[in-house]
Structure formats: C-alpha cells, structure tokens
Design a protein around this motif. Structure first.
Motif, PDB file in Angstrom:
ATOM      1  N   THR A  36       0.844  -1.205   0.000  1.00  0.00           N
ATOM      2  CA  THR A  36       0.000   0.000   0.000  1.00  0.00           C
ATOM      3  C   THR A  36       0.874   1.248   0.000  1.00  0.00           C
ATOM      4  O   THR A  36       2.006   1.238   0.490  1.00  0.00           O
ATOM      5  CB  THR A  36      -0.929   0.055   1.232  1.00  0.00           C
ATOM      6  OG1 THR A  36      -0.138  -0.043   2.421  1.00  0.00           O
ATOM      7  CG2 THR A  36      -1.961  -1.041   1.199  1.00  0.00           C
ATOM      8  N   SER A  70      -3.681   3.763  -0.793  1.00  0.00           N
ATOM      9  CA  SER A  70      -3.902   3.236  -2.138  1.00  0.00           C
ATOM     10  C   SER A  70      -3.265   1.855  -2.236  1.00  0.00           C
ATOM     11  O   SER A  70      -2.081   1.685  -1.934  1.00  0.00           O
ATOM     12  CB  SER A  70      -3.286   4.182  -3.172  1.00  0.00           C
ATOM     13  OG  SER A  70      -3.414   3.672  -4.473  1.00  0.00           O
ATOM     14  N   SER A  71      -4.050   0.861  -2.646  1.00  0.00           N
ATOM     15  CA  SER A  71      -3.561  -0.513  -2.750  1.00  0.00           C
ATOM     16  C   SER A  71      -2.726  -0.688  -4.006  1.00  0.00           C
ATOM     17  O   SER A  71      -3.215  -0.523  -5.122  1.00  0.00           O
ATOM     18  CB  SER A  71      -4.739  -1.496  -2.762  1.00  0.00           C
ATOM     19  OG  SER A  71      -4.289  -2.802  -3.085  1.00  0.00           O
ATOM     20  N   LEU A  82      -3.935  -4.031  -5.769  1.00  0.00           N
ATOM     21  CA  LEU A  82      -5.197  -4.031  -6.505  1.00  0.00           C
ATOM     22  C   LEU A  82      -5.309  -2.824  -7.429  1.00  0.00           C
ATOM     23  O   LEU A  82      -6.411  -2.298  -7.634  1.00  0.00           O
ATOM     24  CB  LEU A  82      -6.370  -4.069  -5.517  1.00  0.00           C
ATOM     25  CG  LEU A  82      -6.432  -5.313  -4.617  1.00  0.00           C
ATOM     26  CD1 LEU A  82      -7.590  -5.204  -3.637  1.00  0.00           C
ATOM     27  CD2 LEU A  82      -6.567  -6.586  -5.454  1.00  0.00           C
ATOM     28  N   LYS A  85      -6.892   0.687  -5.684  1.00  0.00           N
ATOM     29  CA  LYS A  85      -8.074   0.752  -4.820  1.00  0.00           C
ATOM     30  C   LYS A  85      -7.731   1.598  -3.597  1.00  0.00           C
ATOM     31  O   LYS A  85      -6.684   1.411  -2.980  1.00  0.00           O
ATOM     32  CB  LYS A  85      -8.507  -0.642  -4.378  1.00  0.00           C
ATOM     33  CG  LYS A  85      -9.028  -1.531  -5.493  1.00  0.00           C
ATOM     34  CD  LYS A  85     -10.433  -1.128  -5.900  1.00  0.00           C
ATOM     35  CE  LYS A  85     -11.016  -2.141  -6.894  1.00  0.00           C
ATOM     36  NZ  LYS A  85     -12.405  -1.787  -7.277  1.00  0.00           N
ATOM     37  N   THR A  86      -8.597   2.538  -3.258  1.00  0.00           N
ATOM     38  CA  THR A  86      -8.251   3.489  -2.202  1.00  0.00           C
ATOM     39  C   THR A  86      -9.248   3.480  -1.057  1.00  0.00           C
ATOM     40  O   THR A  86     -10.399   3.055  -1.210  1.00  0.00           O
ATOM     41  CB  THR A  86      -8.163   4.917  -2.764  1.00  0.00           C
ATOM     42  OG1 THR A  86      -9.448   5.295  -3.295  1.00  0.00           O
ATOM     43  CG2 THR A  86      -7.115   5.017  -3.859  1.00  0.00           C
ATOM     44  N   GLU A  87      -8.780   3.988   0.082  1.00  0.00           N
ATOM     45  CA  GLU A  87      -9.643   4.206   1.238  1.00  0.00           C
ATOM     46  C   GLU A  87      -9.063   5.333   2.084  1.00  0.00           C
ATOM     47  O   GLU A  87      -7.888   5.683   1.957  1.00  0.00           O
ATOM     48  CB  GLU A  87      -9.759   2.935   2.087  1.00  0.00           C
ATOM     49  CG  GLU A  87      -8.477   2.534   2.795  1.00  0.00           C
ATOM     50  CD  GLU A  87      -8.688   1.420   3.807  1.00  0.00           C
ATOM     51  OE1 GLU A  87      -9.809   1.315   4.341  1.00  0.00           O
ATOM     52  OE2 GLU A  87      -7.726   0.668   4.068  1.00  0.00           O
ATOM     53  N   TYR A 125      -8.357  -2.270   4.084  1.00  0.00           N
ATOM     54  CA  TYR A 125      -7.271  -2.989   3.428  1.00  0.00           C
ATOM     55  C   TYR A 125      -6.106  -3.151   4.393  1.00  0.00           C
ATOM     56  O   TYR A 125      -5.757  -2.220   5.127  1.00  0.00           O
ATOM     57  CB  TYR A 125      -6.794  -2.234   2.181  1.00  0.00           C
ATOM     58  CG  TYR A 125      -7.815  -2.168   1.077  1.00  0.00           C
ATOM     59  CD1 TYR A 125      -7.960  -3.216   0.165  1.00  0.00           C
ATOM     60  CD2 TYR A 125      -8.643  -1.067   0.940  1.00  0.00           C
ATOM     61  CE1 TYR A 125      -8.912  -3.162  -0.850  1.00  0.00           C
ATOM     62  CE2 TYR A 125      -9.593  -0.995  -0.077  1.00  0.00           C
ATOM     63  CZ  TYR A 125      -9.715  -2.047  -0.962  1.00  0.00           C
ATOM     64  OH  TYR A 125     -10.658  -1.979  -1.962  1.00  0.00           O
ATOM     65  N   TYR A 142      -4.550  -5.960   0.368  1.00  0.00           N
ATOM     66  CA  TYR A 142      -5.723  -6.804   0.140  1.00  0.00           C
ATOM     67  C   TYR A 142      -6.776  -6.565   1.218  1.00  0.00           C
ATOM     68  O   TYR A 142      -6.440  -6.226   2.368  1.00  0.00           O
ATOM     69  CB  TYR A 142      -5.322  -8.276   0.109  1.00  0.00           C
ATOM     70  CG  TYR A 142      -4.497  -8.648  -1.097  1.00  0.00           C
ATOM     71  CD1 TYR A 142      -5.080  -8.745  -2.359  1.00  0.00           C
ATOM     72  CD2 TYR A 142      -3.129  -8.885  -0.987  1.00  0.00           C
ATOM     73  CE1 TYR A 142      -4.315  -9.070  -3.480  1.00  0.00           C
ATOM     74  CE2 TYR A 142      -2.360  -9.204  -2.096  1.00  0.00           C
ATOM     75  CZ  TYR A 142      -2.959  -9.295  -3.339  1.00  0.00           C
ATOM     76  OH  TYR A 142      -2.204  -9.609  -4.441  1.00  0.00           O
TER      77      TYR A 142
END
Length: 212
Positions: free
Chosen positions: A88, A129-130, A133, A136-138, A173, A178
């Motif tokens: 990440t 940010s992954s 993947l 894919k963010t959170e 994540y 993941y």
C-alpha cells in the motif's frame, strides 16, 4: 464550546506575551527514514512490509517556548520484498501538538543549547492506495505519538531524529493491499516511522524559541 474559546484566547495571549522576547516562532522541516507495518497483513507473505520508504514535510509554529503546533504531509510506502508489487501507499495530512520537553527538563541549558527534545501527539487523515489491486483506495484516520531529539547546528538549522508510533483507527485494506476478512470488516492497524531530518528556522530574529 466555552472551554475551546478559553483555550484559544489563552494561546493567543501567551503568544502575544512570548513574542515580546523577539524570538522566531516559525520553522519548516523535512525528513526521510524507515517505516514498518506492525499489523494487519497476511502472514503468508515473507515480508514485514518495512523499508526506507518514509518522507515528511512540515511547518511548525510555537505559541510559547513550550507549546506549538505542526502541519505535516507524510508519505509512507509499505511493499513486499523484493519486487515491491504487493502493498500500500499512504499519503496523509495532519496536525500535531508539540511540547518542548527538553527545555522543560533543562536539557538545552545543560548542553549549552546544543541538544533539545520535542514530543508530539498527531492526528491525520490518511489516503491509502492498494498497490496490489491497482489503486483501490480508502481513507483512514491516524493518530500518532512521537519523540524528536534535536541537535542545533547553528541558529538557523537543526538536525533531528524522530520515532513515531501510529495507529490507524480503522482500515479495510491490510498493509499488503488486500481486503481484510469480510467477517471482521474494518480493523485497527499500527505502524511506526524512524526518520532523520532537518529543521530550518524562519524569521529575522537571531534565536528561535526552541533554543531561547
């Protein structure tokens, strides 16, 4: 609400009084160092997602000779070894409360203004940010506690080291990029930073409040 207003008024009054001593209160800082993920990540990976992947830029203002505030941007990358294609990327923006513990303990006095010690408590919003993947963010709220020894090179520049322990209040994540177990949903996480950096003191006066 009244307590918050009283605190702000108190800080402003203290700052006005402190400014009469003709010292500088503002500084900018930059550091680079090592970060390590503590949890969570899947233990199947032969990696602790730790490396020299921490960068920080900050501006600090001291309201009094003991208390100040810092605005900081931090970038932390947690990747597996050796390819770095699992993990990440964290970018966080936050505020920290600074306390000059070295001055309170008389450290600067005993070392003739060569060594100092700051402690800090931080609150930040992290954008994770992954890498695994494809971005894919959170968002995750982060709180941290740290200690910053300082060595004064001259009246404008100081060398620092810093150790900060950080807690992610929630994350979906893991540091491997993941999703965590669907049964558990979001979890708390933790990581640390160890860095070396420089402080540059701004202002026209001869001394900064760190050393005055």
């Amino acid at each position: 609400m009244f307590k918050i207003k009283a605190l702000l008024i108190g800080l402003l009054m203290a700052n006005f009084s402190f400014s009469q001593f003709n010292v500088n209160n503002l500084s900018i800082e930059a550091s680079y160092g090592y970060n390590g993920a503590i949890q969570p990540y899947d233990k199947k990976f032969n990696s602790n997602f730790s490396a020299f992947n921490h960068v920080e830029f900050a501006a600090r203002y001291m309201f009094t000779e003991f208390v100040g505030m810092k605005l900081a941007y931090k970038a932390d990358k947690f990747v597996n070894d050796p390819k770095g294609d699992i993990g990440t990327q964290y970018n966080s923006f936050g505020l920290g409360i600074i306390y000059n513990a070295g001055k309170k303990l008389g450290l600067s006095y005993w070392t003739r203004d060569k060594f100092g010690l700051l402690v800090h408590a931080d609150a930040a919003l992290g954008f994770a940010s992954s890498i695994s993947l494809n971005g894919k963010t959170e968002k995750t709220p982060i709180i941290g506690l740290g200690i910053t020894p300082m060595y004064k090179i001259n009246n404008k520049v100081a060398l620092t080291t810093d150790f900060t322990y950080n807690t992610n209040l929630k994350q979906y994540y893991g540091f491997d990029g993941y999703p965590l177990s669907s049964q558990k949903g979001t979890q708390k996480g933790s990581f640390y930073n160890f860095s070396v950096g420089l402080i540059y003191y701004l202002g026209e006066n001869r001394y900064h409040s760190d050393w005055y």
